[in-house]
Motif scaffolding. Structure first.
Motif, PDB file in Angstrom:
ATOM      1  N   PHE A  23      80.069  16.001 -31.889  1.00 21.07           N
ATOM      2  CA  PHE A  23      80.572  14.815 -31.221  1.00 21.07           C
ATOM      3  C   PHE A  23      79.454  13.780 -31.111  1.00 21.07           C
ATOM      4  O   PHE A  23      78.319  14.119 -30.774  1.00 21.07           O
ATOM      5  CB  PHE A  23      81.071  15.165 -29.810  1.00 21.07           C
ATOM      6  N   THR A  29      87.834  18.108 -25.539  1.00 16.82           N
ATOM      7  CA  THR A  29      88.142  16.763 -25.054  1.00 16.82           C
ATOM      8  C   THR A  29      88.080  16.724 -23.531  1.00 16.82           C
ATOM      9  O   THR A  29      87.516  15.789 -22.941  1.00 16.82           O
ATOM     10  CB  THR A  29      89.533  16.313 -25.534  1.00 16.82           C
ATOM     11  N   THR A  41      84.267  16.956 -22.465  1.00 20.19           N
ATOM     12  CA  THR A  41      83.482  15.762 -22.754  1.00 20.19           C
ATOM     13  C   THR A  41      83.932  14.573 -21.907  1.00 20.19           C
ATOM     14  O   THR A  41      83.108  13.743 -21.515  1.00 20.19           O
ATOM     15  CB  THR A  41      83.533  15.399 -24.254  1.00 20.19           C
TER      16      THR A  41
END
Length: 254
Positions: free
Chosen positions: A153, A197, A200
């Motif tokens: 990421f 997701t 983060t």
């Protein structure tokens, strides 16, 4: 790519809701991104900012893969949001507008693989701006999963003059949301997400603005995170190596 901007309510991140027919994570909210193309490792790609050697140190990989990862992040962000992290080859300004018909034709050519990122940049006299990116996280799907992914990421600010656009056919919705707002929708079941997701977004929620997010990225040591899963009376939980528990409000897609 965690694409960030400073909005009226605070730090916002650009999120896509994947179409329900997708073979992986259909219906889930995620960030723009995708896989590495073999041409992403082209050493002819004009480059401004930290060299692949620095990215290799950050992600614990060789320089070839580091180059591929950064190029893939820039290419996929352009393909899926219409935002191009590139600028003058001499290190000048970031390209301010990429919305014309000629740009759209090249974006489509990237999607069809008729054009490589290196070719697009060379045609425009531009360079990839690796200084605009920050490493953010590294996640690996558990061994028992049929589909395995090793995912890096990145975080980057929306360049001045550019706008993220809902141009990808892989999503049926695109939104700028604060991390808190996105997680609130997750809690009601309205915005399903995969554990990376969710986690983060929780990390982003601690930053006041884009500058802080970029200055303090990565928010923790970049070690690969591979969760395990646990069923409890109150639901299913993803357990991270450090003991963090993430409740899965909506079941993961089969």
């Amino acid at each position: 790519m965690l694409l960030l901007r400073d909005g009226t309510p605070g730090l916002e991140v650009y999120l896509l809701r994947r179409t329900r027919g997708m073979p992986f994570a259909g219906g889930m909210t995620a960030y723009p991104g995708g896989g590495v193309d073999e041409r992403d490792g082209d050493v002819q790609t004009a480059w401004v900012g930290p060299e692949p050697e620095r990215w290799a140190e950050a992600f614990g990989c060789d320089e070839r893969l580091a180059r591929e990862l950064v190029c893939a992040a820039v290419r996929e962000t352009f393909e899926e949001s219409g935002v191009l992290l590139a600028g003058a080859a001499d290190g000048g300004d970031v390209v301010p507008d990429v919305t014309g018909d000629d740009w759209e034709a090249q974006r489509q050519a990237l999607l069809s693989r008729e054009l490589s990122l290196a070719e697009l940049l060379a045609d425009r006299g531009l360079a990839l701006r690796s200084d605009l990116l920050r490493p953010f996280a590294h996640w690996v799907t558990p061994p028992e999963e049929r589909r395995r992914y090793d995912t890096k990421f990145f975080a980057a600010a929306l360049p001045v003059g550019q706008e993220a656009r809902h141009v990808t056919g892989e999503a049926d919705e695109a939104s700028w949301l604060t991390p808190a707002a996105a997680l609130a929708q997750l809690a009601t079941g309205a915005r399903p997400m995969l554990p990376p997701t969710i986690h983060t977004l929780g990390q982003l929620a601690s930053f006041a603005d884009v500058a802080q997010a970029l200055d303090e990225s990565p928010p923790e040591p970049l070690q690969a995170i591979s969760p395990t899963f646990e069923d409890q009376p109150d639901g299913r939980w993803a357990i991270l190596p450090d003991g963090t528990r993430i409740r899965l409000v909506v079941p993961l897609p089969s």
